[in-house]
Design a protein around this motif. Sequence first.
Motif, short mmCIF file in Angstrom:
data_model
loop_
_atom_site.label_atom_id
_atom_site.label_comp_id
_atom_site.label_asym_id
_atom_site.label_seq_id
_atom_site.Cartn_x
_atom_site.Cartn_y
_atom_site.Cartn_z
N TYR A 48 0.31 15.56 -9.18
CA TYR A 48 0.88 14.21 -9.24
C TYR A 48 1.71 13.92 -8.00
CZ TYR A 48 -0.78 13.71 -13.96
OH TYR A 48 -1.61 13.60 -15.06
N SER A 49 1.59 12.69 -7.52
CA SER A 49 2.36 12.22 -6.38
C SER A 49 3.74 11.80 -6.87
CB SER A 49 1.63 11.03 -5.76
OG SER A 49 2.46 10.38 -4.82
N ASP A 50 4.71 11.80 -5.97
CA ASP A 50 6.05 11.30 -6.30
C ASP A 50 6.12 9.78 -6.20
OD1 ASP A 50 7.03 13.88 -6.67
OD2 ASP A 50 7.62 14.09 -4.57
N VAL A 51 5.06 9.17 -5.70
CA VAL A 51 5.03 7.73 -5.48
C VAL A 51 4.65 7.00 -6.77
CG1 VAL A 51 3.92 5.89 -4.16
CG2 VAL A 51 4.40 8.08 -3.08
N LYS A 52 5.35 5.90 -7.05
CA LYS A 52 5.02 5.02 -8.17
C LYS A 52 4.31 3.80 -7.61
CE LYS A 52 7.52 7.26 -11.32
NZ LYS A 52 7.00 7.92 -12.45
N VAL A 53 3.22 3.37 -8.26
CA VAL A 53 2.47 2.20 -7.79
C VAL A 53 2.50 1.12 -8.86
CG1 VAL A 53 1.00 3.54 -6.25
CG2 VAL A 53 0.25 3.13 -8.58
N LEU A 54 2.50 -0.13 -8.41
CA LEU A 54 2.56 -1.29 -9.30
C LEU A 54 1.66 -2.37 -8.73
CD1 LEU A 54 4.10 -2.80 -11.66
CD2 LEU A 54 5.64 -3.60 -9.88
N SER A 55 0.75 -2.91 -9.55
CA SER A 55 -0.17 -3.94 -9.09
C SER A 55 0.27 -5.32 -9.52
CB SER A 55 -1.58 -3.67 -9.62
OG SER A 55 -2.44 -4.73 -9.24
N LYS A 56 0.30 -6.23 -8.57
CA LYS A 56 0.56 -7.64 -8.87
C LYS A 56 -0.76 -8.41 -8.99
CE LYS A 56 5.16 -7.70 -7.97
NZ LYS A 56 5.96 -7.48 -9.12
N GLN B 236 0.85 -1.19 0.00
CA GLN B 236 0.00 0.00 0.00
C GLN B 236 0.89 1.23 0.00
OE1 GLN B 236 -2.59 -0.03 3.32
NE2 GLN B 236 -1.01 -0.17 4.84
N TRP B 237 0.36 2.27 -0.60
CA TRP B 237 1.13 3.49 -0.75
C TRP B 237 0.31 4.67 -0.26
CZ3 TRP B 237 0.12 -0.09 -4.50
CH2 TRP B 237 1.20 -0.84 -4.98
N ASP B 238 0.97 5.57 0.42
CA ASP B 238 0.37 6.85 0.78
C ASP B 238 0.68 7.78 -0.38
OD1 ASP B 238 -0.33 9.35 1.68
OD2 ASP B 238 0.63 9.14 3.63
N CYS B 239 -0.32 8.13 -1.15
CA CYS B 239 -0.14 8.99 -2.32
C CYS B 239 -0.72 10.37 -2.06
CB CYS B 239 -0.78 8.35 -3.55
SG CYS B 239 0.06 6.85 -4.06
N SER B 240 -0.73 10.79 -0.81
CA SER B 240 -1.26 12.10 -0.48
C SER B 240 -0.42 13.19 -1.12
CB SER B 240 -1.28 12.27 1.04
OG SER B 240 -2.11 11.29 1.62
N VAL B 241 -1.08 14.27 -1.51
CA VAL B 241 -0.41 15.39 -2.16
C VAL B 241 -0.93 16.70 -1.59
CG1 VAL B 241 -0.03 14.15 -4.33
CG2 VAL B 241 -2.11 15.50 -4.03
N THR B 242 -0.25 17.77 -1.93
CA THR B 242 -0.71 19.11 -1.60
C THR B 242 -1.08 19.78 -2.91
OG1 THR B 242 0.74 19.19 0.31
CG2 THR B 242 -0.09 21.29 -0.51
N ARG C 292 -5.62 13.70 0.84
CA ARG C 292 -5.13 12.44 1.42
C ARG C 292 -5.72 11.23 0.69
NH1 ARG C 292 -7.06 12.39 6.93
NH2 ARG C 292 -8.82 13.37 5.94
N VAL C 293 -4.82 10.39 0.18
CA VAL C 293 -5.22 9.22 -0.60
C VAL C 293 -4.30 8.05 -0.23
CG1 VAL C 293 -5.38 8.26 -2.92
CG2 VAL C 293 -6.05 10.61 -2.52
N VAL C 294 -4.90 6.86 -0.11
CA VAL C 294 -4.14 5.63 0.06
C VAL C 294 -4.47 4.74 -1.13
CG1 VAL C 294 -3.83 3.54 1.45
CG2 VAL C 294 -4.14 5.76 2.58
N VAL C 295 -3.44 4.15 -1.73
CA VAL C 295 -3.60 3.22 -2.85
C VAL C 295 -3.05 1.88 -2.39
CG1 VAL C 295 -2.98 2.71 -5.23
CG2 VAL C 295 -3.26 5.09 -4.51
N TYR C 296 -3.80 0.81 -2.64
CA TYR C 296 -3.26 -0.49 -2.30
C TYR C 296 -3.60 -1.51 -3.37
CZ TYR C 296 -7.83 -1.02 -0.03
OH TYR C 296 -9.17 -1.04 0.25
N ASP C 297 -2.75 -2.54 -3.41
CA ASP C 297 -2.85 -3.58 -4.42
C ASP C 297 -3.92 -4.58 -4.01
OD1 ASP C 297 -2.36 -5.19 -6.57
OD2 ASP C 297 -0.40 -5.88 -5.89
N GLY C 298 -4.96 -4.68 -4.81
CA GLY C 298 -6.06 -5.58 -4.53
C GLY C 298 -7.36 -4.81 -4.39
N LYS C 299 -8.41 -5.55 -4.12
CA LYS C 299 -9.72 -4.92 -3.99
C LYS C 299 -10.25 -5.19 -2.59
CE LYS C 299 -14.14 -4.34 -6.16
NZ LYS C 299 -14.94 -4.50 -7.33
#
Length: 144
Positions: free
Chosen positions: A60-68, A40-46, A130-137
């Motif tokens: 855009y967030s500085d975080v890169k996300v990748l789903s398996k 999971q990634w914290d993709c929060s931005v200002t 504030r946003v959280v992104v995570y792999d899966g549903k």
Amino acid sequence: MKKKATIVSVIIGILAVAAIIVFSAYRSSESYRKAKAAIQWDCSVTCTEESTSAKYVITYSDVKVLSKTGTLTIQNKNDFDIVVHLLCEGEQEVVSDNIPANSFYSFTNVTDKEYTVGIHADVGVAADIRVVVYDGKDTEPYTK
């Protein structure tokens, strides 16, 4: 002797039921859900610039996300609506529907590509989004 065997059986049954209850409580806990969502990634931005009717601003967030798993789920942790953009080099940008405050949105068919997360919200400059992104549903909210 038969009485002792019955008492021992009842005690073992009670302990088994207690163990099942404890295990069930753990599986419904937030710590279990967080452990289950392995990445999971914290993709929060200002917010960098305010949107207007003539200008749609994406931060855009500085975080890169990748789903398996093939699904990336976005949790909107704000009290306002957002739209999320996934940008992958050489690919067409993928855009979510409007994600209501404190709600979720899942992108499907996003396996094995690295995405940059962009967020649009109708908020003022310097507002935290504030946003959280995570792999899966999953639709169980994570709290702080």
